[in-house]
Design a protein around this motif. Structure first.
Motif, PDB file in Angstrom:
ATOM      1  N   ARG A  81       0.825  -1.203   0.000  1.00  0.00           N
ATOM      2  CA  ARG A  81       0.000   0.000   0.000  1.00  0.00           C
ATOM      3  C   ARG A  81       0.866   1.263   0.000  1.00  0.00           C
ATOM      4  N   THR A  82       1.935   1.258   0.786  1.00  0.00           N
ATOM      5  CA  THR A  82       2.780   2.445   0.921  1.00  0.00           C
ATOM      6  C   THR A  82       3.520   2.773  -0.365  1.00  0.00           C
ATOM      7  N   HIS A  83       3.987   1.740  -1.071  1.00  0.00           N
ATOM      8  CA  HIS A  83       4.854   1.964  -2.233  1.00  0.00           C
ATOM      9  C   HIS A  83       4.140   1.738  -3.569  1.00  0.00           C
ATOM     10  N   GLY A  84       2.843   1.468  -3.523  1.00  0.00           N
ATOM     11  CA  GLY A  84       2.109   1.290  -4.766  1.00  0.00           C
ATOM     12  C   GLY A  84       2.538   0.069  -5.552  1.00  0.00           C
ATOM     13  N   ALA A  85       2.883  -1.002  -4.844  1.00  0.00           N
ATOM     14  CA  ALA A  85       3.345  -2.225  -5.515  1.00  0.00           C
ATOM     15  C   ALA A  85       2.170  -2.957  -6.150  1.00  0.00           C
ATOM     16  N   THR A  86       2.436  -3.585  -7.267  1.00  0.00           N
ATOM     17  CA  THR A  86       1.401  -4.365  -7.955  1.00  0.00           C
ATOM     18  C   THR A  86       1.788  -5.837  -8.106  1.00  0.00           C
ATOM     19  N   ARG A  87       3.089  -6.137  -7.998  1.00  0.00           N
ATOM     20  CA  ARG A  87       3.536  -7.522  -8.168  1.00  0.00           C
ATOM     21  C   ARG A  87       4.357  -7.986  -6.972  1.00  0.00           C
ATOM     22  N   TYR A  88       4.266  -9.276  -6.711  1.00  0.00           N
ATOM     23  CA  TYR A  88       5.023  -9.913  -5.632  1.00  0.00           C
ATOM     24  C   TYR A  88       5.793 -11.068  -6.246  1.00  0.00           C
ATOM     25  N   PHE A  89       7.136 -10.935  -6.300  1.00  0.00           N
ATOM     26  CA  PHE A  89       7.972 -11.995  -6.849  1.00  0.00           C
ATOM     27  C   PHE A  89       8.260 -13.012  -5.751  1.00  0.00           C
ATOM     28  N   ALA A  90       7.721 -14.198  -5.921  1.00  0.00           N
ATOM     29  CA  ALA A  90       7.817 -15.223  -4.884  1.00  0.00           C
ATOM     30  C   ALA A  90       9.189 -15.864  -4.863  1.00  0.00           C
ATOM     31  N   HIS A  91       9.668 -16.158  -3.671  1.00  0.00           N
ATOM     32  CA  HIS A  91      10.860 -16.991  -3.512  1.00  0.00           C
ATOM     33  C   HIS A  91      10.476 -18.425  -3.870  1.00  0.00           C
ATOM     34  N   ARG A  92      11.417 -19.161  -4.436  1.00  0.00           N
ATOM     35  CA  ARG A  92      11.088 -20.509  -4.918  1.00  0.00           C
ATOM     36  C   ARG A  92      10.698 -21.454  -3.793  1.00  0.00           C
ATOM     37  N   ARG A  93      11.016 -21.124  -2.538  1.00  0.00           N
ATOM     38  CA  ARG A  93      10.673 -22.008  -1.428  1.00  0.00           C
ATOM     39  C   ARG A  93       9.401 -21.579  -0.690  1.00  0.00           C
ATOM     40  N   GLU A  94       8.761 -20.505  -1.141  1.00  0.00           N
ATOM     41  CA  GLU A  94       7.536 -20.079  -0.460  1.00  0.00           C
ATOM     42  C   GLU A  94       6.408 -21.066  -0.741  1.00  0.00           C
ATOM     43  N   SER A  95       5.593 -21.305   0.270  1.00  0.00           N
ATOM     44  CA  SER A  95       4.523 -22.294   0.152  1.00  0.00           C
ATOM     45  C   SER A  95       3.358 -21.746  -0.657  1.00  0.00           C
ATOM     46  N   ALA A  96       2.654 -22.656  -1.307  1.00  0.00           N
ATOM     47  CA  ALA A  96       1.481 -22.264  -2.091  1.00  0.00           C
ATOM     48  C   ALA A  96       0.404 -21.655  -1.198  1.00  0.00           C
ATOM     49  N   GLU A  97       0.265 -22.177   0.017  1.00  0.00           N
ATOM     50  CA  GLU A  97      -0.755 -21.653   0.938  1.00  0.00           C
ATOM     51  C   GLU A  97      -0.472 -20.200   1.297  1.00  0.00           C
ATOM     52  N   LYS A  98       0.787 -19.875   1.597  1.00  0.00           N
ATOM     53  CA  LYS A  98       1.128 -18.499   1.949  1.00  0.00           C
ATOM     54  C   LYS A  98       0.935 -17.568   0.760  1.00  0.00           C
ATOM     55  N   LEU A  99       1.346 -18.004  -0.415  1.00  0.00           N
ATOM     56  CA  LEU A  99       1.206 -17.167  -1.605  1.00  0.00           C
ATOM     57  C   LEU A  99      -0.254 -16.922  -1.946  1.00  0.00           C
ATOM     58  N   HIS A 100      -1.106 -17.925  -1.697  1.00  0.00           N
ATOM     59  CA  HIS A 100      -2.541 -17.740  -1.934  1.00  0.00           C
ATOM     60  C   HIS A 100      -3.087 -16.668  -0.999  1.00  0.00           C
ATOM     61  N   ARG A 101      -2.678 -16.691   0.260  1.00  0.00           N
ATOM     62  CA  ARG A 101      -3.129 -15.668   1.209  1.00  0.00           C
ATOM     63  C   ARG A 101      -2.685 -14.279   0.763  1.00  0.00           C
ATOM     64  N   ILE A 102      -1.450 -14.174   0.302  1.00  0.00           N
ATOM     65  CA  ILE A 102      -0.931 -12.873  -0.141  1.00  0.00           C
ATOM     66  C   ILE A 102      -1.740 -12.354  -1.322  1.00  0.00           C
ATOM     67  N   ALA A 103      -2.037 -13.217  -2.279  1.00  0.00           N
ATOM     68  CA  ALA A 103      -2.791 -12.794  -3.463  1.00  0.00           C
ATOM     69  C   ALA A 103      -4.197 -12.350  -3.089  1.00  0.00           C
ATOM     70  N   VAL A 104      -4.849 -13.117  -2.228  1.00  0.00           N
ATOM     71  CA  VAL A 104      -6.247 -12.838  -1.875  1.00  0.00           C
ATOM     72  C   VAL A 104      -6.361 -11.606  -0.981  1.00  0.00           C
ATOM     73  N   GLU A 105      -5.494 -11.504   0.027  1.00  0.00           N
ATOM     74  CA  GLU A 105      -5.652 -10.464   1.041  1.00  0.00           C
ATOM     75  C   GLU A 105      -4.981  -9.139   0.678  1.00  0.00           C
ATOM     76  N   THR A 106      -4.054  -9.152  -0.286  1.00  0.00           N
ATOM     77  CA  THR A 106      -3.387  -7.898  -0.659  1.00  0.00           C
ATOM     78  C   THR A 106      -3.735  -7.438  -2.061  1.00  0.00           C
ATOM     79  N   GLY A 107      -4.234  -8.340  -2.902  1.00  0.00           N
ATOM     80  CA  GLY A 107      -4.519  -7.994  -4.287  1.00  0.00           C
ATOM     81  C   GLY A 107      -3.291  -7.959  -5.180  1.00  0.00           C
ATOM     82  N   LEU A 108      -2.128  -8.315  -4.640  1.00  0.00           N
ATOM     83  CA  LEU A 108      -0.906  -8.336  -5.446  1.00  0.00           C
ATOM     84  C   LEU A 108      -0.939  -9.488  -6.442  1.00  0.00           C
ATOM     85  N   GLU A 109      -0.343  -9.278  -7.610  1.00  0.00           N
ATOM     86  CA  GLU A 109      -0.137 -10.363  -8.557  1.00  0.00           C
ATOM     87  C   GLU A 109       1.087 -11.150  -8.103  1.00  0.00           C
TER      88      GLU A 109
END
Length: 419
Positions: free
Chosen positions: A310-338
């Motif tokens: 929100r502060t920096h106007g980000a639109t994309r989130y580049f995932a680390h290869r070890r991040e879990s699918a569950e966490k990434l789903h939460r980030i997409a749903v709750e932040t609106g980031l791609e």
């Protein structure tokens, strides 16, 4: 003169092996393979060697093309480049075009393939880039089945004995440590694998046993006790001596342990092969696996990502290869980031573009590497430190200090105040 043999277990390790090979090929003839690495004094390497761009080099691939992440989707539905057969390169490679620019080095890369699909997918693509450069690649399914270890040791015994230099990307790897105990190389080069290089250099200088910084407890469980002799012997094989030279090839602020040579990695190969990128108006966030490694609380992490976006106007989130699918789903749903799963190490993705004019990251290697890879492009890299209250109760006591050091030594980045 015998060849150079590298062991890699991650895409970033393979990228840094290519950077080392590129820098080595550009040194004066007297400093080519077979001669100990020369101190660079932090100097930037010379002019990049021109090269005809290969597929995906120097330009953005067409949307939907293989390897762009546009056509393939991971199991969580986010853009990914890991679909399709997992066919690894062979050793030696089959017939191809003219030898690549790194062919004269006689470099062979052995990929000790991990099991997770994200890492395997990125490694396949990095392996192809290495082959395009004239590097011989051996894909070793070293973790597939009970007999994989014995089979791997049998296949690598001859090349290890003959190698003039061995390059390793993860001195903490049990697999690499075992190989080093059986066949001690005369010349060793350690390339970056995340921030592990900083800890390796510090532990080597202090004469300590090799333990990852985020490991909790005493590290003296049943498994560690069984492997203790291997770790102890491997540490000796990674230390300089009368018959062994040790080089650390790094983009991180590392104080040379006594007797070692530290050579600066300025990402000249990456800059010569990719980009410059097209810049977008917004910002990009870079993810971290600190939740998955048990260091940061998942809810605190999600809150921090939300505020930063929100502060920096980000639109994309580049995932680390070890991040879990569950966490990434939460980030997409709750932040609106791609949420984007890169199909190559982030240094190459950012250099290829498009990329935001500002890249925001938590403390990790990229706050040191991205300013080098993106030098002269106008991209600003900013780092957000990890607050003490974000840490889990059972996080390693060393975690806060180590992460603060990673952020504090990133002199080419902007420091962010969170809140």
């Amino acid at each position: 003169m015998t060849g150079q043999l590298a062991f890699v277990e991650s895409p970033v390790q393979l990228l840094n092996v290519l950077e080392w090979a590129h820098a080595t090929a550009r040194r004066p003839a007297a400093a080519l393979p077979g001669v100990p690495a020369q101190p660079t004094g932090g100097r930037r390497a010379g002019a990049a060697r021109p090269a005809a761009p290969a597929a995906g080099h120097g330009r953005a691939a067409e949307p939907g093309a293989p390897g762009t992440g546009e056509a393939d989707r991971g199991p969580d539905g986010h853009p990914s480049a890991n679909a399709g057969p997992d066919a690894g390169p062979t050793w030696p490679p089959g017939p191809s075009g003219p030898p690549g620019p790194l062919a004269p080095l006689g470099l062979t890369v052995v990929v000790l393939s991990p099991t997770d699909p994200m890492s395997r997918g990125q490694l396949r693509r990095m392996a192809q880039l290495a082959r395009d450069e004239g590097v011989t690649v051996k894909w070793q399914d070293a973790r597939q089945g009970r007999g994989a270890l014995v089979s791997t040791l049998r296949e690598l015994a001859g090349p290890l004995r003959a190698a003039d230099r061995v390059i390793v990307g993860d001195p903490f790897s049990r697999y690499v440590q075992l190989l080093l105990t059986l066949f001690g190389p005369r010349r060793v080069t350690v390339v970056d694998d995340g921030t592990a290089t900083m800890e390796f250099a510090a532990q080597l200088a202090r004469g300590e046993r090799l333990v990852r910084w985020h490991r909790r407890g005493s590290g003296r469980g049943p498994r560690e006790l069984v492997l203790a002799p291997v770790t102890t012997l491997a540490r000796r094989k990674l230390a300089p001596g009368r018959r062994r030279t040790v080089e650390i090839f790094t983009s991180l602020p590392v104080e040379p342990p006594p007797g070692t040579t530290v050579t600066a990695n300025d990402f000249a190969w990456t800059r010569s092969r990719f980009g410059p990128p097209r810049l977008t108006r917004g910002a990009d966030l870079v993810g971290t696996s600190l939740v998955e490694t048990g260091v940061v609380d998942p809810d605190e992490y999600l809150r921090a990502v939300t505020v930063l976006a929100r502060t920096h106007g980000a639109t994309r989130y580049f995932a680390h290869r070890r991040e879990s699918a569950e966490k990434l789903h939460r980030i997409a749903v709750e932040t609106g980031l791609e949420v984007v799963r890169p199909d190559l190490p982030l240094e190459l993705i950012a250099r290829r573009g498009p990329v935001g004019r500002t890249i925001v990251s938590f403390p990790s290697t990229v706050v040191h590497t991205l300013p080098l890879a993106l030098a002269g492009t106008g991209v600003k890299v900013a780092v957000c430190e990890i607050a003490p209250e974000w840490l889990r109760d059972n996080a390693s006591p060393r975690a806060q200090g180590f992460l603060a050091g990673v952020a504090g030594t990133a002199t080419r980045t902007e420091r962010l105040e969170f809140g």
